[in-house]
Design a protein around this motif. Sequence first.
Motif, short mmCIF file in Angstrom:
data_model
loop_
_atom_site.label_atom_id
_atom_site.label_comp_id
_atom_site.label_asym_id
_atom_site.label_seq_id
_atom_site.Cartn_x
_atom_site.Cartn_y
_atom_site.Cartn_z
N LYS A 98 -11.60 10.07 -1.24
CA LYS A 98 -11.91 9.79 0.17
C LYS A 98 -10.62 9.54 0.95
O LYS A 98 -9.60 9.15 0.38
CB LYS A 98 -12.82 8.57 0.28
N ASN A 99 -10.73 9.74 2.25
CA ASN A 99 -9.62 9.41 3.14
C ASN A 99 -9.84 7.99 3.64
O ASN A 99 -10.72 7.74 4.46
CB ASN A 99 -9.59 10.39 4.32
N VAL A 100 -9.06 7.08 3.09
CA VAL A 100 -9.28 5.65 3.36
C VAL A 100 -8.26 5.14 4.37
O VAL A 100 -7.06 5.39 4.26
CB VAL A 100 -9.16 4.84 2.05
N ILE A 101 -8.78 4.42 5.36
CA ILE A 101 -7.89 3.71 6.30
C ILE A 101 -8.19 2.23 6.18
O ILE A 101 -9.33 1.80 6.38
CB ILE A 101 -8.11 4.16 7.76
N LEU A 102 -7.19 1.46 5.83
CA LEU A 102 -7.36 0.01 5.76
C LEU A 102 -7.18 -0.57 7.15
O LEU A 102 -6.18 -0.31 7.81
CB LEU A 102 -6.28 -0.59 4.85
N VAL A 103 -8.15 -1.36 7.58
CA VAL A 103 -8.11 -1.93 8.92
C VAL A 103 -7.82 -3.43 8.82
O VAL A 103 -8.61 -4.19 8.29
CB VAL A 103 -9.45 -1.68 9.65
N GLU A 104 -6.66 -3.82 9.33
CA GLU A 104 -6.20 -5.21 9.22
C GLU A 104 -5.97 -5.82 10.60
O GLU A 104 -5.66 -5.11 11.56
CB GLU A 104 -4.86 -5.23 8.48
N ASP A 105 -6.10 -7.12 10.67
CA ASP A 105 -5.82 -7.81 11.92
C ASP A 105 -4.32 -7.95 12.16
O ASP A 105 -3.82 -7.65 13.23
CB ASP A 105 -6.49 -9.20 11.96
N ILE A 106 -3.60 -8.39 11.12
CA ILE A 106 -2.19 -8.70 11.33
C ILE A 106 -1.42 -8.57 10.02
O ILE A 106 -1.94 -8.89 8.95
CB ILE A 106 -2.04 -10.13 11.92
N ILE A 107 -0.22 -8.07 10.11
CA ILE A 107 0.67 -8.06 8.95
C ILE A 107 1.81 -9.02 9.23
O ILE A 107 2.46 -8.95 10.27
CB ILE A 107 1.25 -6.66 8.66
N ASP A 108 1.99 -9.92 8.28
CA ASP A 108 2.99 -10.96 8.44
C ASP A 108 4.08 -10.70 7.39
O ASP A 108 4.93 -9.84 7.60
CB ASP A 108 2.26 -12.30 8.25
N SER A 109 4.04 -11.36 6.26
CA SER A 109 5.03 -11.09 5.21
C SER A 109 4.83 -9.71 4.60
O SER A 109 5.76 -9.10 4.09
CB SER A 109 4.93 -12.15 4.10
N GLY A 110 3.58 -9.24 4.62
CA GLY A 110 3.27 -7.94 4.04
C GLY A 110 2.70 -8.04 2.62
O GLY A 110 2.22 -7.05 2.08
N HIS A 111 2.74 -9.24 2.04
CA HIS A 111 2.30 -9.38 0.64
C HIS A 111 0.83 -9.01 0.44
O HIS A 111 0.49 -8.34 -0.53
CB HIS A 111 2.54 -10.81 0.15
N THR A 112 -0.03 -9.45 1.36
CA THR A 112 -1.46 -9.18 1.21
C THR A 112 -1.70 -7.67 1.15
O THR A 112 -2.30 -7.17 0.20
CB THR A 112 -2.26 -9.78 2.40
#
Length: 186
Positions: A98-112
Amino acid sequence: MVQDYRDFLAEVLISEEDLHRRIKEMGEEISKDYLGEDQLLLVCILRGGVMFLTDLMREIRHPHAIEFMAVSSYGVGKRETSGQTRINLDLNTDIRDKNVILVEDIIDSGHTLASVLEMLSLRKPKSLSVCTLLDKAERREVYVPVKYTGFVIPNKFVFGYGLDIDDYYRNLPFVGVVDLNRYKPG
Ligand code: IMP
Ligand code: MG
């Protein structure tokens, strides 16, 4: 008592109008990029990404499915993140091919996101990309490939439009900056 947000709002960083204008553009960009592609799946990272997802998906003209995933990153303080990420709620869908797009609110350190990307790529999606509403770019500790960014913001603690402070205030239609001298944890 949970405070009224007006008691600690330092400034409105991004207004409701600006959010919607930018999200419309992002939806158009995604619609163009995935034209002719099959099996588009938006994966929302709970809970902060919920409001962004529901607005963004209305601006994507291409047929797509949605899924949810919850992860927790734990580390030193409540508002800090570390390298440890655990899946609390996993996808119900097989993302292979599948063509997956991860939808996030905010990227901070980037670890998550870095660890979510690592975990999901093992499941062999056809493509895997990141769409974030906000990016605190100067805070980045690990590299995260981001395909779509709504707004690059300064290193300030923000809330509203899905983002919480101690679980509250996600409902506000704008992104505001917290004045930590006036915010009193309930
Ligand atoms: P990272 O792993 O450091 O990139 O952390 C990202 C997560 O931390 C986001 O998904 C948010 O849940 C949370 N976060 C980071 N900065 C803020 C903020 O300013 N307000 C609210 N939540 C934040
Ligand atoms: Mg989040």
